[in-house]
Enzyme design. Structure first.
Site, mmCIF file in Angstrom:
data_model
loop_
_atom_site.group_PDB
_atom_site.id
_atom_site.type_symbol
_atom_site.label_atom_id
_atom_site.label_comp_id
_atom_site.label_asym_id
_atom_site.label_seq_id
_atom_site.Cartn_x
_atom_site.Cartn_y
_atom_site.Cartn_z
ATOM 1 N N GLU A 106 0.871 -1.179 0.000
ATOM 2 C CA GLU A 106 0.000 0.000 0.000
ATOM 3 C C GLU A 106 0.911 1.234 0.000
ATOM 4 O O GLU A 106 1.212 1.803 1.029
ATOM 5 C CB GLU A 106 -0.908 -0.019 1.224
ATOM 6 C CG GLU A 106 -1.990 1.040 1.175
ATOM 7 C CD GLU A 106 -2.853 1.060 2.416
ATOM 8 O OE1 GLU A 106 -3.770 1.894 2.470
ATOM 9 O OE2 GLU A 106 -2.623 0.254 3.343
ATOM 10 N N HIS A 149 -5.648 5.852 -2.012
ATOM 11 C CA HIS A 149 -4.907 7.032 -1.568
ATOM 12 C C HIS A 149 -4.673 7.933 -2.779
ATOM 13 O O HIS A 149 -3.550 8.309 -3.092
ATOM 14 C CB HIS A 149 -3.610 6.635 -0.874
ATOM 15 C CG HIS A 149 -3.834 6.039 0.477
ATOM 16 N ND1 HIS A 149 -3.978 6.808 1.610
ATOM 17 C CD2 HIS A 149 -3.981 4.759 0.868
ATOM 18 C CE1 HIS A 149 -4.182 6.014 2.649
ATOM 19 N NE2 HIS A 149 -4.197 4.762 2.223
ATOM 20 N N ASN A 174 -12.358 6.223 1.827
ATOM 21 C CA ASN A 174 -11.292 6.640 2.728
ATOM 22 C C ASN A 174 -10.045 6.976 1.925
ATOM 23 O O ASN A 174 -9.559 6.168 1.145
ATOM 24 C CB ASN A 174 -10.988 5.553 3.764
ATOM 25 C CG ASN A 174 -12.172 5.264 4.667
ATOM 26 O OD1 ASN A 174 -12.665 4.155 4.737
ATOM 27 N ND2 ASN A 174 -12.653 6.281 5.351
ATOM 28 N N ALA A 175 -9.518 8.208 2.136
ATOM 29 C CA ALA A 175 -8.288 8.670 1.489
ATOM 30 C C ALA A 175 -8.401 8.618 -0.037
ATOM 31 O O ALA A 175 -7.505 8.118 -0.725
ATOM 32 C CB ALA A 175 -7.086 7.864 1.967
ATOM 33 N N ASP A 216 -16.095 -1.227 9.893
ATOM 34 C CA ASP A 216 -16.039 -1.154 11.352
ATOM 35 C C ASP A 216 -17.050 -0.149 11.890
ATOM 36 O O ASP A 216 -17.102 0.094 13.097
ATOM 37 C CB ASP A 216 -14.627 -0.803 11.831
ATOM 38 C CG ASP A 216 -14.132 0.543 11.304
ATOM 39 O OD1 ASP A 216 -14.853 1.188 10.510
ATOM 40 O OD2 ASP A 216 -13.017 0.957 11.674
ATOM 41 N N ASP A 259 -8.095 -3.746 7.110
ATOM 42 C CA ASP A 259 -7.072 -2.698 7.215
ATOM 43 C C ASP A 259 -6.518 -2.678 8.637
ATOM 44 O O ASP A 259 -6.169 -1.625 9.188
ATOM 45 C CB ASP A 259 -7.640 -1.325 6.836
ATOM 46 C CG ASP A 259 -6.557 -0.282 6.565
ATOM 47 O OD1 ASP A 259 -5.423 -0.679 6.247
ATOM 48 O OD2 ASP A 259 -6.842 0.922 6.694
ATOM 49 N N ILE A 314 -7.110 8.787 11.186
ATOM 50 C CA ILE A 314 -7.349 7.363 11.371
ATOM 51 C C ILE A 314 -6.181 6.584 10.779
ATOM 52 O O ILE A 314 -5.736 6.858 9.659
ATOM 53 C CB ILE A 314 -8.672 6.935 10.712
ATOM 54 C CG1 ILE A 314 -9.861 7.569 11.440
ATOM 55 C CG2 ILE A 314 -8.814 5.415 10.716
ATOM 56 C CD1 ILE A 314 -11.203 7.243 10.816
#
Length: 386
Positions: free
Chosen positions: A134, A198, A222-223, A251, A276, A310
């Protein structure tokens, strides 16, 4: 020939040529670590194991595990690898991709060589399917918990250095970086799954990555650039492009429940549940590491960097399945997202399903979807969940 017959209150099976379904009651017959028969009802011969409630499911497959049980995979020593591999079955996971986050290319290459030497001497437990890198080919605009100082464009030389061990099976990158589309093609030709993540890419740039061979989107929403009615980004393309499988950290903190429901509804049959997980997963509140940086595991919620970002999760994959069911996703879809879909995506159709010819990786999930017993290759590797 070593054999095992399990009968169960319910079994989730994938018969050849048909879709996954739940049968109740059901059974699975194993010989020499491989499923030879699975179906509805109860065989005439007595079972070796009878599961009175819950669900017998395929072993769970996690494509994104940064760490667990106090250990960060990128710098884990042999003892740490032993701990993670032997204990992940407690969470129902029977196959995973240890994930190395952003670091200098030479550091990642050294970590891959170290992992290669360790992998030949691991105990029975969760299968290591390869390594997920990643980074470091990520956007500094969407770096999340990654160290911006080490982000870089994917040069042919760097890609070659990371492929040298043959361990890399998944790479997350930002397709808007210089040279990224060429890297996608090179990685794809080498049999590596490429995931967009990302990234501040537009929907068009994400589609171009899919044209070049990308087939996944890392932790959707996310990102990454998201959903805007005049400026669609990565998340939009992930939802509408049938070539892309969105990874989802369920989550209930990374993505709100209603948005997670949207992902399942918009991308049926393509969603991949991932944890993750960071080193803090499975551990009490405290300070741990992610990619050499300190992270704090609070009493509630995901681990955080000092600036409040996070940093991975403390999620178990069986918990993610339970969370999916809890927000209204049907059981078969939820289990498929943690088994068959990721297994197929990573090129392992022998995993992630209960069907003749598949590996006998199995998990007994209780009525609360928590792992009670796990088998890998027909051998019991965890027992004691409640």
């Amino acid at each position: 020939m070593a054999s095992l017959l399990i009968t169960a209150h319910s079994v989730i099976i994938t018969p050849t040529g048909t879709s996954t379904r739940v049968v109740s009651p059901g059974y699975v017959r194993v010989a020499d670590g491989v499923i030879v028969e699975a179906g509805e009802g109860r065989p005439a011969d007595p079972p070796d194991v009878d599961l009175p409630d819950g669900l017998l499911a395929p072993g769970l497959v996690d494509l994104q595990v940064n760490g667990f049980y106090g250990h960060d995979m990128v710098d884990a020593d042999e003892a740490a690898w032993h701990t993670v591999v032997s204990r992940l079955p407690e969470t129902g996971v029977t196959a995973f991709l240890p994930t190395f986050i952003t670091a200098p290319v030479e550091t990642q290459a050294a970590a891959l060589r170290r992992a290669r030497d360790i992998l030949s001497n691991l105990p029975a437990g969760t299968r290591v399917l390869g390594v997920h890198l990643e980074g470091p080919f990520l956007s500094d605009k969407r770096k999340g918990a990654h160290n911006a100082a080490h982000l870089t464009d994917p040069s042919p030389e760097d890609v070659a250095a990371l492929l040298e061990t043959g361990l890399v099976k998944l790479v997350t990158l930002a397709p808007e970086r210089n040279g990224a589309l060429d890297a996608v093609r090179t990685l794809t030709e080498a049999g590596v799954l490429v995931s967009v993540g990302h990234s501040d890419a537009t929907a068009e740039q994400t589609a171009a990555a899919a044209d070049a061979g990308a087939r996944m989107v890392t932790h959707i929403f996310n990102a990454q650039s998201g959903v805007h009615h005049r400026d669609p980004g990565v998340a939009v393309q992930a939802l509408i492009d049938d070539r892309l499988s969105p990874g989802l950290i369920l989550d209930l903190h990374h993505v709100a429940p209603k948005v997670a429901e949207l992902v399942f509804r918009a991308a049926p049959g393509r969603v991949v549940l991932v944890t993750d997980a960071a080193a803090s997963a499975g551990m009490p509140p405290g300070t741990y590491e992610l990619g050499g940086e300190p992270i704090t595991m609070p009493e509630q919620g995901p681990p955080l960097r000092a600036d409040g970002t996070i940093a991975g999760s403390g999620l178990r994959l069986d918990e993610a399945v339970g969370n999916a069911v809890g927000i209204g996703i049907d059981l078969v879809t939820a289990v498929d997202a943690a088994t068959r879909v990721p297994a197929d995506l990573i090129g392992r159709p022998d995993l992630g399903r209960i069907a003749p010819g598949a590996a006998a990786d199995l998990v007994w999930l209780g009525p609360d979807h928590r792992t009670r017993t796990t088998w890998a290759g027909g051998q019991k590797v965890f027992e004691g969940g409640s």
